[in-house]
Structure formats: structure tokens, C-alpha cells
Motif scaffolding. Structure first.
Motif, PDB file in Angstrom:
ATOM      1  N   UNK A  83      44.946   5.040  21.290  1.00 25.34           N
ATOM      2  CA  UNK A  83      44.429   3.871  20.588  1.00 25.34           C
ATOM      3  C   UNK A  83      44.727   3.906  19.110  1.00 25.34           C
ATOM      4  N   UNK A  84      44.569   5.070  18.490  1.00 16.87           N
ATOM      5  CA  UNK A  84      44.889   5.203  17.067  1.00 16.87           C
ATOM      6  C   UNK A  84      46.354   4.987  16.779  1.00 16.87           C
ATOM      7  N   UNK A  85      47.206   5.520  17.654  1.00 17.09           N
ATOM      8  CA  UNK A  85      48.649   5.356  17.463  1.00 17.09           C
ATOM      9  C   UNK A  85      49.062   3.894  17.591  1.00 17.09           C
ATOM     10  N   UNK A  86      48.526   3.199  18.595  1.00 16.71           N
ATOM     11  CA  UNK A  86      48.861   1.789  18.787  1.00 16.71           C
ATOM     12  C   UNK A  86      48.385   0.962  17.590  1.00 16.71           C
ATOM     13  N   UNK A  87      47.186   1.240  17.103  1.00 21.43           N
ATOM     14  CA  UNK A  87      46.669   0.516  15.952  1.00 21.43           C
ATOM     15  C   UNK A  87      47.523   0.721  14.716  1.00 21.43           C
ATOM     16  N   UNK A  88      47.874   1.979  14.418  1.00 23.71           N
ATOM     17  CA  UNK A  88      48.716   2.257  13.259  1.00 23.71           C
ATOM     18  C   UNK A  88      50.102   1.648  13.387  1.00 23.71           C
ATOM     19  N   UNK A  89      50.653   1.681  14.614  1.00 29.07           N
ATOM     20  CA  UNK A  89      51.988   1.124  14.834  1.00 29.07           C
ATOM     21  C   UNK A  89      51.988  -0.396  14.687  1.00 29.07           C
ATOM     22  N   UNK A  90      50.973  -1.059  15.228  1.00 24.78           N
ATOM     23  CA  UNK A  90      50.886  -2.520  15.104  1.00 24.78           C
ATOM     24  C   UNK A  90      50.767  -2.939  13.644  1.00 24.78           C
ATOM     25  N   UNK A  91      49.995  -2.185  12.873  1.00 16.50           N
ATOM     26  CA  UNK A  91      49.881  -2.518  11.449  1.00 16.50           C
ATOM     27  C   UNK A  91      51.214  -2.313  10.724  1.00 16.50           C
ATOM     28  N   UNK A  92      51.867  -1.173  10.984  1.00 15.30           N
ATOM     29  CA  UNK A  92      53.105  -0.857  10.272  1.00 15.30           C
ATOM     30  C   UNK A  92      54.238  -1.825  10.610  1.00 15.30           C
ATOM     31  N   UNK A  93      54.265  -2.331  11.848  1.00 20.89           N
ATOM     32  CA  UNK A  93      55.351  -3.216  12.281  1.00 20.89           C
ATOM     33  C   UNK A  93      55.002  -4.696  12.144  1.00 20.89           C
ATOM     34  N   UNK A  94      53.834  -5.014  11.656  1.00 23.07           N
ATOM     35  CA  UNK A  94      53.469  -6.412  11.465  1.00 23.07           C
ATOM     36  C   UNK A  94      54.414  -7.043  10.429  1.00 23.07           C
ATOM     37  N   UNK A  95      55.054  -8.170  10.738  1.00 29.12           N
ATOM     38  CA  UNK A  95      56.012  -8.779   9.798  1.00 29.12           C
ATOM     39  C   UNK A  95      55.408  -9.092   8.434  1.00 29.12           C
ATOM     40  N   UNK A  96      54.142  -9.523   8.423  1.00 33.52           N
ATOM     41  CA  UNK A  96      53.499  -9.809   7.140  1.00 33.52           C
ATOM     42  C   UNK A  96      53.357  -8.539   6.311  1.00 33.52           C
ATOM     43  N   UNK A  97      52.977  -7.445   6.959  1.00 37.53           N
ATOM     44  CA  UNK A  97      52.862  -6.175   6.245  1.00 37.53           C
ATOM     45  C   UNK A  97      54.204  -5.741   5.680  1.00 37.53           C
ATOM     46  N   UNK A  98      55.243  -5.874   6.477  1.00 35.76           N
ATOM     47  CA  UNK A  98      56.586  -5.489   6.028  1.00 35.76           C
ATOM     48  C   UNK A  98      57.009  -6.337   4.838  1.00 35.76           C
ATOM     49  N   UNK A  99      56.808  -7.646   4.915  1.00 38.46           N
ATOM     50  CA  UNK A  99      57.254  -8.540   3.852  1.00 38.46           C
ATOM     51  C   UNK A  99      56.454  -8.339   2.567  1.00 38.46           C
ATOM     52  N   UNK A 100      55.123  -8.301   2.696  1.00 38.50           N
ATOM     53  CA  UNK A 100      54.275  -8.223   1.499  1.00 38.50           C
ATOM     54  C   UNK A 100      54.465  -6.906   0.767  1.00 38.50           C
ATOM     55  N   UNK A 101      54.770  -5.842   1.501  1.00 34.97           N
ATOM     56  CA  UNK A 101      54.956  -4.546   0.841  1.00 34.97           C
ATOM     57  C   UNK A 101      56.212  -4.501  -0.017  1.00 34.97           C
TER      58      UNK A 101
END
Length: 222
Positions: free
Chosen positions: A185-203
Motif C-alpha cells: 500500500x505504501x509503495x502504490x501510494x508513493x508511486x501514484x504521487x510520483x507519477x501523477x502528471x500534475x506533480x511532474x509538471x508543477x515540480x
């Protein structure tokens, strides 16, 4: 008279009990025989054990394979994205500040605030005196990017710092997920956050979202 006779005995018992508690507290690691002949640790030893091992346990997160996968994903996704923006989307960035400050957006306001803080020691968007105080934004993010401008004379390293913040946030999400659910569950949560397009763009641009999310997740983890 009865109270006067009983008082010295009660006082003596109280002093003996207090001395015993202090002795147990000062020697938490000392063992003694329990009722069944087994050695038991002091009642205070588990507390000190948890306190001593807290730093060691928190460092184990960096040796977990899911964390290495998260870091690898961030490196493989974020660095190529930053290079793409830097070389192929230059027309989207401000002509004065360059990458990663997007023109005609809130991204322009934070460098102006940071440079006024460095040059004039004021928190204002005004380009000259009288400097009108800025009331729509807080000074946290300008303070975050001001040292980058001071040291490197540009804001390119802001994108790098924010990618590191994304990695740190993903690891914190992983650790929260492990504590609440499981490693999966922790891995899936961290992966979903890291690969979220908004997260990628805003960073990749000068905006406060990445720093805000990191501080929010850090507060939840603490």
C-alpha cells in the motif's frame, strides 16, 4: 496521639518507596528475577529501547527495495522531463528569468518577491519605492527560492530541489502507507504521487505546490 505515633512509620515507608522508584528509573537496563524465575527487564527499559532505536528504525527506509524503485522512477521520469522543458519548450518560459519561470502566470510573482527580499529587504511586488506590502501571498516560498538566486544567479536549481522534494514526499507517503496499511500500500501510494502528471509538471516550474505538499506530508508523518 495515635496520628503522632503512626506518622514516623508512614513517612519511613514513603521514603523507602520513593528511593526504590528512583533506583529503578536510574538503572533501566538492570535485570531481576520474576515470579517464575525468568529474567525480566526493568519496567522503564522498553521506553528507553524505543527511544534509542528510533533513529535506526527511521534510517531503514532507505534500504528498502520499494524506496529504491521509487527513486529510480523519479530519476527516469523527472530528469528527462526537465531536459525536455529546458531544450524544447523555451518559448513557454519568461524571457528575463528563463527556465523554470513560466511567463504570464503566478510563476512570475515569486521571483519578483524573492529578488525584492534580497535587494531591498521588503516583501513586495513593487519594482521601486514606495514598496507596497504583498498581502495575497506568504513569504515561505520566496524564502525557499531566494538562496538559489543568491548562490546561482538563476532559478534552474529550483527545479532540481523540487525534484528532490518530490522524492522525499514519495518516501514519506510510502512510510505512512507502511504504518497504516502495508508495504504494498505504501509503495502504490508513493508511486501514484510520483507519477501523477500534475506533480511532474508543477515540480519543473517555479510554483509553491511542491514545497507545500512536502511540508503537509511531513507534518502528517511526524
Amino acid at each position: 496521639q495515635g496520628i503522632r505515633k503512626a506518622w514516623p512509620k508512614a513517612s519511613e515507608k514513603y521514603c523507602r518507596m520513593r528511593f526504590l522508584l528512583i533506583k529503578l528509573h536510574d538503572r533501566p537496563a538492570k535485570t531481576f528475577k520474576g515470579t517464575h524465575g525468568k529474567k525480566e527487564r526493568s519496567i522503564f527499559s522498553s521506553f528507553y529501547k524505543n527511544e534509542d532505536n528510533r533513529g535506526k528504525v527511521s534510517m531503514k527506509i532507505f534500504s528498502d527495495s520499494p524506496v529504491r524503485i521509487l527513486v529510480a522512477v523519479i530519476v527516469l521520469v523527472y530528469i528527462p522531463t526537465a531536459l525536455y522543458f529546458f531544450y524544447y519548450e523555451r518559448d513557454q518560459f519568461d524571457a528575463h528569468y528563463g527556465f523554470p519561470v513560466v511567463k504570464e502566470s503566478d510563476s512570475l510573482l515569486y521571483p519578483a518577491l524573492a529578488e525584492n527580499m534580497l535587494t531591498h529587504r521588503v516583501f513586495s511586488l513593487s519594482k521601486e519605492a514606495p514598496f507596497m506590502p504583498e498581502t495575497d501571498r506568504t513569504p515561505g516560498y520566496p524564502l525557499f527560492i531566494a538562496p538559489v538566486k543568491l548562490l546561482f544567479k538563476n532559478y534552474i536549481f529550483v527545479a532540481l530541489l523540487q525534484m528532490l522534494l518530490v522524492a522525499a514526499t514519495a518516501m514519506l507517503i510510502y512510510k505512512i502507507g507502511v504504518a497504516v496499511f502495508s508495504k504494498t500500500g505504501g509503495f502504490i501510494g508513493g508511486l501514484l504521487y510520483a507519477l501523477d502528471p500534475t506533480t511532474v509538471f508543477v515540480s519543473q516550474i517555479v510554483l509553491s505546490d511542491t514545497l507545500f505538499v512536502f511540508l503537509l506530508v511531513l507534518a502528517v508523518w511526524l
